[in-house]
Design a protein around this motif. Structure first.
Motif, PDB file in Angstrom:
ATOM      1  N   ILE A 247       0.856  -1.187   0.000  1.00 18.97           N
ATOM      2  CA  ILE A 247       0.000   0.000   0.000  1.00 18.97           C
ATOM      3  C   ILE A 247       0.892   1.237   0.000  1.00 18.97           C
ATOM      4  O   ILE A 247       1.350   1.700   1.047  1.00 18.97           O
ATOM      5  N   THR A 248       1.159   1.750  -1.155  1.00 16.10           N
ATOM      6  CA  THR A 248       2.022   2.920  -1.274  1.00 16.10           C
ATOM      7  C   THR A 248       1.191   4.184  -1.179  1.00 16.10           C
ATOM      8  O   THR A 248      -0.048   4.157  -1.205  1.00 16.10           O
ATOM      9  N   MET A 249       1.883   5.305  -1.087  1.00 12.96           N
ATOM     10  CA  MET A 249       1.180   6.583  -1.001  1.00 12.96           C
ATOM     11  C   MET A 249       0.557   6.991  -2.333  1.00 12.96           C
ATOM     12  O   MET A 249      -0.147   7.994  -2.408  1.00 12.96           O
ATOM     13  N   THR A 250       0.787   6.206  -3.397  1.00 11.30           N
ATOM     14  CA  THR A 250       0.136   6.486  -4.678  1.00 11.30           C
ATOM     15  C   THR A 250      -1.174   5.715  -4.826  1.00 11.30           C
ATOM     16  O   THR A 250      -1.862   5.885  -5.838  1.00 11.30           O
ATOM     17  N   ALA A 251      -1.516   4.872  -3.849  1.00 11.86           N
ATOM     18  CA  ALA A 251      -2.822   4.208  -3.879  1.00 11.86           C
ATOM     19  C   ALA A 251      -3.907   5.280  -3.918  1.00 11.86           C
ATOM     20  O   ALA A 251      -3.786   6.322  -3.257  1.00 11.86           O
ATOM     21  N   PRO A 252      -4.977   5.072  -4.676  1.00 11.15           N
ATOM     22  CA  PRO A 252      -5.972   6.146  -4.856  1.00 11.15           C
ATOM     23  C   PRO A 252      -6.484   6.744  -3.557  1.00 11.15           C
ATOM     24  O   PRO A 252      -6.571   7.979  -3.427  1.00 11.15           O
ATOM     25  N   PHE A 253      -6.821   5.925  -2.560  1.00 15.43           N
ATOM     26  CA  PHE A 253      -7.388   6.494  -1.333  1.00 15.43           C
ATOM     27  C   PHE A 253      -6.334   7.210  -0.506  1.00 15.43           C
ATOM     28  O   PHE A 253      -6.643   8.190   0.188  1.00 15.43           O
ATOM     29  N   MET A 254      -5.071   6.778  -0.590  1.00 13.39           N
ATOM     30  CA  MET A 254      -4.003   7.476   0.119  1.00 13.39           C
ATOM     31  C   MET A 254      -3.640   8.765  -0.602  1.00 13.39           C
ATOM     32  O   MET A 254      -3.332   9.788   0.033  1.00 13.39           O
ATOM     33  N   ARG A 255      -3.678   8.738  -1.917  1.00 13.58           N
ATOM     34  CA  ARG A 255      -3.388   9.947  -2.681  1.00 13.58           C
ATOM     35  C   ARG A 255      -4.462  11.011  -2.427  1.00 13.58           C
ATOM     36  O   ARG A 255      -4.157  12.206  -2.285  1.00 13.58           O
ATOM     37  N   ALA A 256      -5.713  10.586  -2.343  1.00  9.05           N
ATOM     38  CA  ALA A 256      -6.790  11.532  -2.060  1.00  9.05           C
ATOM     39  C   ALA A 256      -6.590  12.165  -0.686  1.00  9.05           C
ATOM     40  O   ALA A 256      -6.777  13.385  -0.520  1.00  9.05           O
ATOM     41  N   TYR A 257      -6.210  11.356   0.280  1.00 12.35           N
ATOM     42  CA  TYR A 257      -5.999  11.840   1.651  1.00 12.35           C
ATOM     43  C   TYR A 257      -4.863  12.855   1.720  1.00 12.35           C
ATOM     44  O   TYR A 257      -4.991  13.920   2.345  1.00 12.35           O
ATOM     45  N   THR A 258      -3.747  12.589   1.057  1.00 13.06           N
ATOM     46  CA  THR A 258      -2.614  13.507   1.131  1.00 13.06           C
ATOM     47  C   THR A 258      -2.838  14.757   0.292  1.00 13.06           C
ATOM     48  O   THR A 258      -2.441  15.862   0.692  1.00 13.06           O
ATOM     49  N   ASP A 259      -3.470  14.608  -0.867  1.00 11.92           N
ATOM     50  CA  ASP A 259      -3.775  15.796  -1.676  1.00 11.92           C
ATOM     51  C   ASP A 259      -4.727  16.729  -0.926  1.00 11.92           C
ATOM     52  O   ASP A 259      -4.550  17.960  -0.938  1.00 11.92           O
ATOM     53  N   LEU A 260      -5.730  16.152  -0.285  1.00 11.03           N
ATOM     54  CA  LEU A 260      -6.671  16.975   0.475  1.00 11.03           C
ATOM     55  C   LEU A 260      -5.966  17.653   1.652  1.00 11.03           C
ATOM     56  O   LEU A 260      -6.255  18.811   1.970  1.00 11.03           O
TER      57      LEU A 260
END
Length: 535
Positions: free
Chosen positions: A306-319
């Motif tokens: 589960i990397t930080m490029t996973a869609p739900f992790m990317r959404a969390y960090t971008d937000l």
């Protein structure tokens, strides 16, 4: 046992911990009185906060969907408010190093070249009485610039003479924890107030005099009520000690899924003392399992997948970046836990992974990042230097391109991957070995080339629980792995507390219902009664 009677109708603080060297410098009558006043003011509100957390968890478990709360609509729509401007020593935060407040870690972190040292009483500290009070002594000596020691083999650790040391930011334990060695009317004090209060009482004015201030990282927050409680603690603490209002600065770890839906509301409640938000990746995944792990559509793959490029992790960090920059706050990226100094090939792979991660964070708009080892500071600094140049941060980059919906934060299925036999065994091994170290008083533990702390142990044992619940592995199969790994642990470390470790794993990972934290039960069962614990 030390006793002090607090003023203004507050209770009597009793110190039940075994006295130690220089403890009297921290547990002064004035400091205990200060803790008693904080306790009297906030004991009931703390319980209300924990009750509200349980109520919201029950709602999520019953199927009520997570979304951005209606009660925060006006706050999110109001473009006129911003957090306080950066405080001295917190303008440039491009590299922050984390670790427990023991003397060796403190010297290495303060000398590391990082802009900030996060002194961690939460995930990186096993909260023995010795560690809790020893950590406060470390901070006092660091602020006084007298921190240093010599090891048994003659190696000296001393702070550099120059002024360019990392800024200290203290992470107290979370609202859910108590300190059973300090009690009022036979009731343990909040561990949050103990860690915050002792540091604030002894070091707030000293830090101001040194050109810095009392700065904090706030863990495990879930909603705006948690943040409001902390803000009121800051207000009262400043008033009691005559510290100018607004001197405190707090950065919040967005490491729970509920908090991801209230980022702006959390910053709003802390705006007078706000400094930023941090992406606490491992606790965030742990929180996802605690919140939605009963659902089959939220089964996570091996954490290594589960990397930080996973869609739900990317959404969390971008937000997180968009939220921070919209409100004038720093956005701080996640942890790099790799340990340099291994085999050359392993080092090369570790450095490549860290470089890629930090370059991604800087390009995504983060203003800084976390590392666990001094050897990663130069590499991480370079990644941010390449984007920031001479600028101290990139708060002006507001990321208006980001548009995150509630469904994006929960898009776990799109991340792909399933648990593997290797992942199951790794999680069992890490949890068992970390539990053994934690029970012996070690909170930050090198395992397999990484610095593991309570957050990684939590995700490891929670994943095992989730995988059993959803049929990815059987409980009997896990028990066989536990038998093998406990035997390996005992063979490698004859002093390992294998019976206690096995029992703790059974309670934490194999129970019918997932315990909220392994630390609460293990602290009461083990750390309170061990040497250096309650007399």
């Amino acid at each position: 046992m030390t006793t002090t009677t607090a003023l203004r109708g507050t209770g009597t603080v009793q110190v039940l911990g075994v006295p130690g060297d220089r403890h009297d410098e921290i547990l002064t009558p004035g400091a205990l009185d200060f803790l008693a006043r904080l306790d009297a003011a906030f004991v009931h509100r703390r319980l209300d906060v924990l009750t509200e957390r349980r109520r919201r968890a029950e709602r999520a478990a019953s199927g009520v969907p997570l979304t951005f709360p209606l009660t925060g609509t006006a706050i999110r729509a109001d473009t006129g408010w911003r957090v306080a401007p950066p405080a001295p020593g917190l303008t440039d935060r491009r590299v922050e190093i984390t670790g427990p407040p023991d003397r060796r870690t403190a010297v290495e972190a303060l000398n590391s070249g990082a802009q900030v040292w996060m002194a961690d009483f939460e995930d990186a500290t096993s909260p023995t009485w010795h560690n809790v009070i020893g950590g406060q002594l470390t901070l006092l000596d660091a602020v006084e610039r007298r921190l240093g020691f010599t090891t048994a083999d003659g190696k000296e650790y001393r702070l550099r003479d120059d002024a360019d040391l990392a800024t200290i930011v203290v992470r107290p334990r979370g609202w859910h924890l108590v300190e059973k060695h300090l009690v009022v009317d036979e009731r343990p004090l909040s561990a949050s107030l103990v860690d915050f209060g002792l540091y604030f009482f002894h070091c707030a004015q000293r830090q101001i005099d040194a050109g810095r201030g009392p700065y904090f990282y706030l863990p495990k927050l879930e909603n705006r009520e948690d943040a409001r409680l902390w803000n009121d603690v800051f207000l009262l603490a400043q008033e009691l000690l005559g510290i100018p209002r607004g001197t405190v600065r707090a950065t919040v770890l967005i490491e729970t899924v509920p908090a991801a839906f209230e980022m702006e509301e959390i910053l709003y409640e802390l705006r007078e003392h706000g400094a930023g938000l941090n992406a606490g990746r491992w606790d965030y995944l742990f929180s996802l399992i605690k919140t939605l792990g009963h659902r089959s559509d939220f089964v996570l793959a091996d954490r290594s997948q589960i990397t930080m490029t996973a869609p739900f992790m990317r959404a969390y960090t971008d937000l997180l970046v968009r939220t921070c920059h919209r409100r004038g706050a720093h956005a701080i990226g996640g942890m790099a836990a790799q340990i340099p100094g291994q085999e050359p090939a392993a080092d090369e792979a570790a450095f490549a992974a860290v470089r890629l991660d930090k370059e991604r964070e800087a390009e995504d708009g983060f203003d800084g990042t976390w590392v666990a080892h001094p050897g990663l500071v130069p590499l991480s600094r370079t990644a941010f230097d390449d984007v920031l140049g001479q600028r101290p941060h990139q708060i002006d980059r507001t990321r208006e391109d980001v548009d995150v919906a509630p469904a994006d934060l929960l898009a776990v299925r799109r991340s792909g991957g399933t648990p593997t036999p290797e992942g199951i065994r790794t999680n069992v091994s890490i949890a068992l070995r970390y539990f053994d170290a934690w029970l012996r008083g070690e909170g930050a533990v090198p395992l397999n080339g990484l610095v593991e702390d309570a957050s990684t142990a939590e995700i490891a044992r929670a994943q095992i629980w989730q995988w059993i619940r959803h049929g990815c592995v059987t409980r009997d199969a896990v028990r066989r792995i536990v038998d093998e790994e406990v035997a390996a642990l005992g063979a490698e470390y004859p002093w390992a507390q294998v019976d206690e470790v096995r029992a703790l794993f059974e309670r934490a990972a194999l129970a019918r219902d997932l315990p909220a934290f392994f630390t609460t039960d293990a602290y009461t069962r083990h750390l309170v009664t061990k040497s250096g614990g309650r007399s």
